[in-house]
Design a protein around this motif. Structure first.
Motif, PDB file in Angstrom:
ATOM      1  N   ALA A  27       0.826  -1.209   0.000  1.00 44.45           N
ATOM      2  CA  ALA A  27       0.000   0.000   0.000  1.00 44.45           C
ATOM      3  C   ALA A  27       0.863   1.263   0.000  1.00 44.45           C
ATOM      4  CB  ALA A  27      -0.921   0.000   1.216  1.00 44.45           C
ATOM      5  N   LYS A  28       1.886   1.266   0.830  1.00 47.48           N
ATOM      6  CA  LYS A  28       2.727   2.463   0.958  1.00 47.48           C
ATOM      7  C   LYS A  28       3.521   2.740  -0.314  1.00 47.48           C
ATOM      8  CE  LYS A  28       6.249   4.604   3.889  1.00 47.48           C
ATOM      9  NZ  LYS A  28       7.151   4.972   2.773  1.00 47.48           N
ATOM     10  N   ASP A  33       2.516   6.353  -1.505  1.00 46.78           N
ATOM     11  CA  ASP A  33       3.674   7.173  -1.894  1.00 46.78           C
ATOM     12  C   ASP A  33       4.469   6.457  -2.980  1.00 46.78           C
ATOM     13  OD1 ASP A  33       5.591   9.136  -1.991  1.00 46.78           O
ATOM     14  OD2 ASP A  33       6.588   8.561  -0.126  1.00 46.78           O
ATOM     15  N   PRO A  34       3.893   6.311  -4.178  1.00 48.55           N
ATOM     16  CA  PRO A  34       4.571   5.561  -5.241  1.00 48.55           C
ATOM     17  C   PRO A  34       5.843   6.236  -5.744  1.00 48.55           C
ATOM     18  CG  PRO A  34       2.616   6.653  -6.088  1.00 48.55           C
ATOM     19  CD  PRO A  34       2.570   6.794  -4.597  1.00 48.55           C
ATOM     20  N   GLU A  35       5.982   7.539  -5.510  1.00 45.98           N
ATOM     21  CA  GLU A  35       7.191   8.253  -5.919  1.00 45.98           C
ATOM     22  C   GLU A  35       8.249   8.272  -4.819  1.00 45.98           C
ATOM     23  OE1 GLU A  35       7.585   9.455  -9.042  1.00 45.98           O
ATOM     24  OE2 GLU A  35       5.651   8.504  -9.436  1.00 45.98           O
ATOM     25  N   LEU A  40      12.769   9.551   0.067  1.00 47.68           N
ATOM     26  CA  LEU A  40      13.846  10.232  -0.650  1.00 47.68           C
ATOM     27  C   LEU A  40      14.177  11.591  -0.045  1.00 47.68           C
ATOM     28  CD1 LEU A  40      12.890   9.391  -4.349  1.00 47.68           C
ATOM     29  CD2 LEU A  40      14.832   8.497  -3.050  1.00 47.68           C
ATOM     30  N   SER A  41      13.250  12.175   0.693  1.00 51.60           N
ATOM     31  CA  SER A  41      13.507  13.490   1.290  1.00 51.60           C
ATOM     32  C   SER A  41      14.630  13.446   2.310  1.00 51.60           C
ATOM     33  CB  SER A  41      12.230  14.022   1.956  1.00 51.60           C
ATOM     34  OG  SER A  41      11.861  13.205   3.064  1.00 51.60           O
ATOM     35  N   LEU A  56      13.320   4.186  -8.914  1.00 51.90           N
ATOM     36  CA  LEU A  56      11.945   3.836  -8.536  1.00 51.90           C
ATOM     37  C   LEU A  56      11.550   2.467  -9.081  1.00 51.90           C
ATOM     38  CD1 LEU A  56      10.050   7.229  -8.962  1.00 51.90           C
ATOM     39  CD2 LEU A  56      10.451   5.992  -6.824  1.00 51.90           C
ATOM     40  N   ASN A  57      11.902   2.188 -10.334  1.00 54.02           N
ATOM     41  CA  ASN A  57      11.567   0.886 -10.913  1.00 54.02           C
ATOM     42  C   ASN A  57      12.277  -0.248 -10.179  1.00 54.02           C
ATOM     43  OD1 ASN A  57       9.763   1.687 -12.949  1.00 54.02           O
ATOM     44  ND2 ASN A  57      11.447   2.275 -14.303  1.00 54.02           N
TER      45      ASN A  57
END
Length: 211
Positions: A27-28, A33-35, A40-41, A56-57
């Motif tokens: 879910a997450k 948050d798929p990006e 990453l922050s 990401l991939n």
């Protein structure tokens, strides 16, 4: 009867925790948050330029096969599965092994970009060496028909499916309770998780044997 009840309780607890982790991770990472903006922050001062689409991939593959490893490992710990279908158990075991190898491979790609820099990267690389080695030991033992030894090595291997959970739990404790910075807390989380992943299975194995 006491031994069977004890094992049943352990398996039920393991099942609930594993299923919750799988649903949360999917879910997450794929819906909420798929990006991976939140994660990453925290990545600052990277020495290598991060190619976001590729990263990401790779992360999606990593998360997907990590969940598959957790699900297939859980299924094979079911004594019902072993008794009713050894063929299914064997096939599912290979699914687990392949999943572990793909998790480790994708983790190896992401390790240089780990929060906390080189020290954290080294910790992940160490995890990526130990987990497949333990998993291969489980495979060797079953090929030699050493059932109990295979079972024990699988317990050790399956513990590594909880790596991410432990890292984030320890990071949270270090940051929120002890007041450390996120990067330092994350690095501590990696090495503390590794120690626990090696220690906890031994406690579980000895507990099962005593019961």
């Amino acid at each position: 009867m006491d031994r069977l009840n004890h094992q049943k309780v352990l398996f039920n607890i393991l099942s609930v925790v594993s299923i919750l982790i799988i649903f949360y991770a999917l879910a997450k990472n794929f819906m909420i948050d798929p990006e991976a903006e939140g994660f990453l922050s925290y990545k600052t001062g990277l020495k290598r330029e991060l190619n976001l689409p590729v990263w990401l991939n790779v992360m999606y593959v990593h998360v997907g096969f990590a969940c598959l490893a957790m699900a297939s490992g859980l299924l094979n710990f079911s004594t019902i599965n072993v008794q009713n279908s050894r063929k299914l158990h064997r096939i599912n075991g290979y699914v687990y092994v392949v999943s572990v190898l793909l998790v480790v491979l994708t983790s190896g790609y992401m390790a240089p970009y780990a929060t906390g820099g080189k020290v954290s990267s080294m910790g992940f690389n160490l995890l990526n060496i130990i987990w497949p080695m333990i998993t291969m030991m489980a495979l060797v033992q079953i090929r030699k028909k050493r059932m109990i030894s295979h079972w024990n090595w699988m317990i050790r291997s399956y513990a590594f499916c909880f790596t991410n959970m432990l890292i984030h739990m320890i990071t949270f404790i270090s940051e929120r309770i002890f007041g450390l910075g996120y990067a330092d807390s994350y690095t501590i989380g990696i090495y503390a998780a590794l120690a626990l992943l090696l220690l906890i299975p031994e406690v579980v194995i000895r507990t099962i044997h005593k019961s």
